[in-house]
Design a protein around this motif. Structure first.
Motif, PDB file in Angstrom:
ATOM      1  N   LEU A 193      46.389  21.764  -2.362  1.00 22.64           N
ATOM      2  CA  LEU A 193      45.011  21.811  -1.883  1.00 22.64           C
ATOM      3  C   LEU A 193      44.964  21.251  -0.467  1.00 22.64           C
ATOM      4  N   SER A 194      44.431  22.015   0.446  1.00 23.07           N
ATOM      5  CA  SER A 194      44.374  21.566   1.838  1.00 23.07           C
ATOM      6  C   SER A 194      42.974  21.041   2.169  1.00 23.07           C
ATOM      7  N   ARG A 195      42.901  20.382   3.298  1.00 25.14           N
ATOM      8  CA  ARG A 195      41.617  19.851   3.766  1.00 25.14           C
ATOM      9  C   ARG A 195      40.652  21.010   4.041  1.00 25.14           C
ATOM     10  N   HIS A 251      35.916  24.272   2.634  1.00 25.99           N
ATOM     11  CA  HIS A 251      35.375  25.563   2.207  1.00 25.99           C
ATOM     12  C   HIS A 251      34.590  25.403   0.898  1.00 25.99           C
ATOM     13  N   LEU A 252      35.163  24.681  -0.072  1.00 23.70           N
ATOM     14  CA  LEU A 252      34.468  24.439  -1.338  1.00 23.70           C
ATOM     15  C   LEU A 252      33.168  23.667  -1.131  1.00 23.70           C
ATOM     16  N   GLU A 278      41.391  13.374  -4.418  1.00 26.21           N
ATOM     17  CA  GLU A 278      40.705  13.336  -5.706  1.00 26.21           C
ATOM     18  C   GLU A 278      40.739  14.697  -6.395  1.00 26.21           C
ATOM     19  N   LEU A 279      40.479  15.752  -5.657  1.00 26.20           N
ATOM     20  CA  LEU A 279      40.512  17.086  -6.252  1.00 26.20           C
ATOM     21  C   LEU A 279      41.930  17.488  -6.648  1.00 26.20           C
ATOM     22  N   LEU A 303      42.975  18.851 -10.306  1.00 23.74           N
ATOM     23  CA  LEU A 303      43.694  20.111 -10.499  1.00 23.74           C
ATOM     24  C   LEU A 303      45.012  19.894 -11.227  1.00 23.74           C
ATOM     25  N   ASP A 304      45.718  18.798 -10.922  1.00 25.53           N
ATOM     26  CA  ASP A 304      46.962  18.492 -11.631  1.00 25.53           C
ATOM     27  C   ASP A 304      46.696  18.220 -13.108  1.00 25.53           C
TER      28      ASP A 304
END
Length: 98
Positions: free
Chosen positions: A4-6, A11-12, A31-32, A36-37
């Protein structure tokens, strides 16, 4: 570890219409990624042969059966009402017609 990139987080946040500061974006990447993990670990669980269910425990209805039984009549109920009309409680109007 998720990739997951910045920019993905920005975008989210934009899609969700959440205004995040630069520091919040940096924090949310970590945190995201943890979330996701965790989801990826759950998806690895062996579910073959397990029927889908809405609850982990069986649900039972704990309400009593609906049985007609003697109760007060309309006259007895309305006897203590300040005003009654057509065997109903009469209350002042609080809303307009429109």
């Amino acid at each position: 570890m998720s990739s997951l990139s910045r920019d993905d987080v920005a975008h989210l946040a934009g899609l969700a219409r959440i205004d995040l500061s630069e520091a919040e974006l940096d924090r949310m990447v970590g945190e995201l990624a943890v979330i996701l993990d965790s989801v990826a670990k759950v998806q690895q669980a062996a579910t073959e042969g397990v029927a889908p269910m809405s609850h982990p425990m069986p649900l039972t209805n704990v309400t009593r059966p609906d049985v007609v039984r003697p109760s007060l009549g309309a006259e007895a109920v309305l006897a203590g009402a300040p005003e009654a009309e057509q065997q109903r409680f009469s209350v002042p109007r609080i809303l307009d017609e429109d």
